[in-house]
Design a protein around this motif. Structure first.
Motif, short mmCIF file in Angstrom:
data_model
loop_
_atom_site.label_atom_id
_atom_site.label_comp_id
_atom_site.label_asym_id
_atom_site.label_seq_id
_atom_site.Cartn_x
_atom_site.Cartn_y
_atom_site.Cartn_z
N THR A 143 0.87 -1.19 0.00
CA THR A 143 0.00 0.00 0.00
C THR A 143 0.89 1.23 0.00
O THR A 143 2.05 1.17 0.42
CB THR A 143 -0.88 0.08 1.26
OG1 THR A 143 -0.01 0.22 2.40
CG2 THR A 143 -1.74 -1.17 1.44
N ILE A 144 0.34 2.34 -0.44
CA ILE A 144 1.10 3.59 -0.50
C ILE A 144 1.50 4.01 0.92
O ILE A 144 2.63 4.47 1.14
CB ILE A 144 0.23 4.66 -1.21
CG1 ILE A 144 1.10 5.54 -2.06
CG2 ILE A 144 -0.59 5.49 -0.28
CD1 ILE A 144 0.32 6.29 -3.13
N GLU A 145 0.60 3.82 1.89
CA GLU A 145 0.86 4.28 3.24
C GLU A 145 2.06 3.55 3.84
O GLU A 145 2.96 4.15 4.41
CB GLU A 145 -0.38 4.07 4.14
CG GLU A 145 -1.59 4.93 3.76
CD GLU A 145 -2.32 4.46 2.48
OE1 GLU A 145 -2.12 3.29 2.07
OE2 GLU A 145 -3.05 5.27 1.89
N PHE A 146 2.07 2.22 3.72
CA PHE A 146 3.15 1.43 4.29
C PHE A 146 4.48 1.77 3.62
O PHE A 146 5.50 1.99 4.29
CB PHE A 146 2.87 -0.08 4.14
CG PHE A 146 3.94 -0.95 4.74
CD1 PHE A 146 3.91 -1.29 6.10
CD2 PHE A 146 4.99 -1.42 3.97
CE1 PHE A 146 4.90 -2.09 6.67
CE2 PHE A 146 6.00 -2.22 4.53
CZ PHE A 146 5.95 -2.55 5.88
N ILE A 147 4.48 1.84 2.31
CA ILE A 147 5.74 2.07 1.58
C ILE A 147 6.30 3.47 1.89
O ILE A 147 7.49 3.63 2.14
CB ILE A 147 5.55 1.85 0.06
CG1 ILE A 147 5.08 0.41 -0.22
CG2 ILE A 147 6.85 2.12 -0.69
CD1 ILE A 147 4.65 0.15 -1.65
N GLU A 148 5.41 4.47 1.91
CA GLU A 148 5.87 5.83 2.21
C GLU A 148 6.46 5.91 3.62
O GLU A 148 7.44 6.60 3.86
CB GLU A 148 4.71 6.84 2.09
CG GLU A 148 4.18 7.04 0.69
CD GLU A 148 5.09 7.84 -0.23
OE1 GLU A 148 6.30 7.91 0.05
OE2 GLU A 148 4.58 8.37 -1.23
N GLU A 149 5.82 5.19 4.54
CA GLU A 149 6.26 5.22 5.95
C GLU A 149 7.60 4.51 6.12
O GLU A 149 8.51 5.00 6.79
CB GLU A 149 5.16 4.54 6.79
CG GLU A 149 5.46 4.35 8.26
CD GLU A 149 5.37 5.65 9.06
OE1 GLU A 149 4.64 6.57 8.62
OE2 GLU A 149 6.05 5.72 10.11
N GLU A 150 7.72 3.33 5.50
CA GLU A 150 8.90 2.49 5.74
C GLU A 150 10.07 2.77 4.80
O GLU A 150 11.22 2.48 5.13
CB GLU A 150 8.50 1.01 5.63
CG GLU A 150 7.48 0.56 6.67
CD GLU A 150 8.02 0.68 8.09
OE1 GLU A 150 9.19 0.32 8.33
OE2 GLU A 150 7.27 1.15 8.97
N TYR A 151 9.77 3.29 3.64
CA TYR A 151 10.84 3.57 2.66
C TYR A 151 10.64 4.99 2.11
O TYR A 151 10.34 5.17 0.92
CB TYR A 151 10.80 2.57 1.49
CG TYR A 151 10.67 1.11 1.89
CD1 TYR A 151 11.80 0.32 2.14
CD2 TYR A 151 9.40 0.52 2.00
CE1 TYR A 151 11.67 -1.02 2.50
CE2 TYR A 151 9.26 -0.82 2.38
CZ TYR A 151 10.40 -1.58 2.61
OH TYR A 151 10.26 -2.90 2.96
N PRO A 152 10.79 6.00 2.98
CA PRO A 152 10.42 7.37 2.56
C PRO A 152 11.21 7.84 1.33
O PRO A 152 12.42 7.63 1.24
CB PRO A 152 10.76 8.23 3.79
CG PRO A 152 11.47 7.34 4.75
CD PRO A 152 11.25 5.92 4.36
N GLY A 153 10.48 8.44 0.40
CA GLY A 153 11.11 9.02 -0.80
C GLY A 153 11.40 8.02 -1.90
O GLY A 153 11.73 8.40 -3.02
N ARG A 154 11.27 6.74 -1.59
CA ARG A 154 11.69 5.72 -2.56
C ARG A 154 10.77 5.68 -3.78
O ARG A 154 11.23 5.56 -4.91
CB ARG A 154 11.74 4.35 -1.89
CG ARG A 154 12.38 3.31 -2.76
CD ARG A 154 12.64 2.01 -2.03
NE ARG A 154 13.78 2.08 -1.13
CZ ARG A 154 14.36 1.00 -0.59
NH1 ARG A 154 13.90 -0.20 -0.85
NH2 ARG A 154 15.38 1.13 0.21
#
Ligand SMILES: [Zn+2]
Length: 320
Positions: free
Chosen positions: A288-299
């Motif tokens: 999900t966008i939320e998980f990825i943004e939180e765990e891998y910011p900027g990626r």
């Protein structure tokens, strides 16, 4: 006379609708702050597919909604667009799906196929796998729509990949001899957002020319893209496995290029472990966008921008 008159009305109404449609399309695709940054449009498309539509299981209503969205986008770009419907049977039930195909004429009638599957598994929202690939394809189609490319481009959003490459197999099976002969190569986009490293793969020997050209562009433009280092003897350096939509094209002798983000240096060194942190999001509720943004910011932004730049240059390249 009567016919002419009604044609005129149709033309006027159509003209009006096109104007309205054009204006609407512009508010979606030409926001000034989006226009200058590579990857920004891809991000918007990705977010729409995942968060407005949600997971897009093959044969489901959501998959159909995604197909419609993609078709609308291609049509708003003024590209000739076609829906290739197919059905498939799984565990005794029959399902319908479709490939969305858009044509962009180039200087030569020889063509390059660019493909990305738009379905997803049921868990998560299919951001990485594969709203990211569809997003980049749509952005590049927008960027190139008025540019004369050396080759004609056939963009294909494949349905039903997750149930066994069904859409891409159907497309490849139905290509005529003539079609196959005029196809220079196929570039597959799958899971671009989250993996630790950005890669481009291709076939062995001369069939690896799309990868080699992409690596040259990456070096020149200082894009952080490499290839499979070949630590696992089952997947020689520069190549990859047959788990995505490039495989049916490879099967009929069409050379492939394949853009992906993962990490070939960890786990079983088979490309399935995407990240050192958490192992990745593939086919999990964390896609999900939320998980990825939180765990891998900027990626996500970095990857969409890099892959979009690379694919655009690749399709403009004369030496393919
Ligand atoms: Zn995928």
């Amino acid at each position: 006379m009567k016919k002419k008159f009604s044609l005129l009305i149709v033309a006027v109404v159509f003209g009006f609708l096109s104007l309205v449609g054009g204006a609407l399309a512009q508010t979606v695709t030409y926001h000034p702050s989006l226009a200058h940054k590579n990857g920004a449009l891809a991000y918007e498309h990705m977010k729409y597919l995942a968060n407005e539509i949600g997971s897009r299981v093959a044969g489901s209503e959501n998959e159909e909604k995604a197909a419609q969205y993609i078709k609308d986008q291609f049509e708003q770009m003024g590209l000739e667009t076609e829906v290739q419907e197919f059905s498939y049977t799984r565990r005794g039930s029959t399902y319908d799906s479709s490939n969305i195909i858009a044509y962009k004429p180039g200087k030569s009638s020889k063509q390059i196929i660019v493909g990305a599957h738009y379905d997803s598994v049921s868990v998560g929202k299919g951001i990485d796998d594969n709203a990211s690939g569809v997003g980049v394809m749509l952005e590049v189609a927008e960027v190139l729509k008025k540019i004369k490319t050396p080759y004609s481009i056939v963009y294909i959003a494949f349905g039903a990949e997750e149930v066994g490459l069904t859409g891409s197999e159907y497309y490849a099976e139905n290509m005529s001899e003539e079609d196959i002969e005029s196809t220079v190569g196929m570039i597959n986009l799958d899971s671009l957002a989250v993996g630790d490293k950005m890669y481009v793969y291709g076939g062995e020997g001369e069939d690896g020319f799309i990868r080699d050209q992409a690596l040259e562009i990456a070096e020149k433009k200082k894009l952080d893209v490499g290839t499979n280092p070949g630590l696992n003897p089952e997947y020689p350096e520069g190549t990859t496995g047959e788990w995505s939509d490039h495989a049916p094209f490879k099967g009929i002798g069409i050379p492939y290029g394949y853009l992906e983000a993962t990490n070939w240096e960890i786990g079983d060194q088979d490309g399935y472990t995407q990240t050192e942190k958490h192992g990745g999001v593939w086919h999990t509720e964390n896609d999900t966008i939320e998980f990825i943004e939180e765990e891998y910011p900027g990626r996500i932004e970095e990857h969409l921008s890099t892959f979009s730049t690379l694919l655009t240059d690749l399709l403009k390249s004369r030496s393919l």
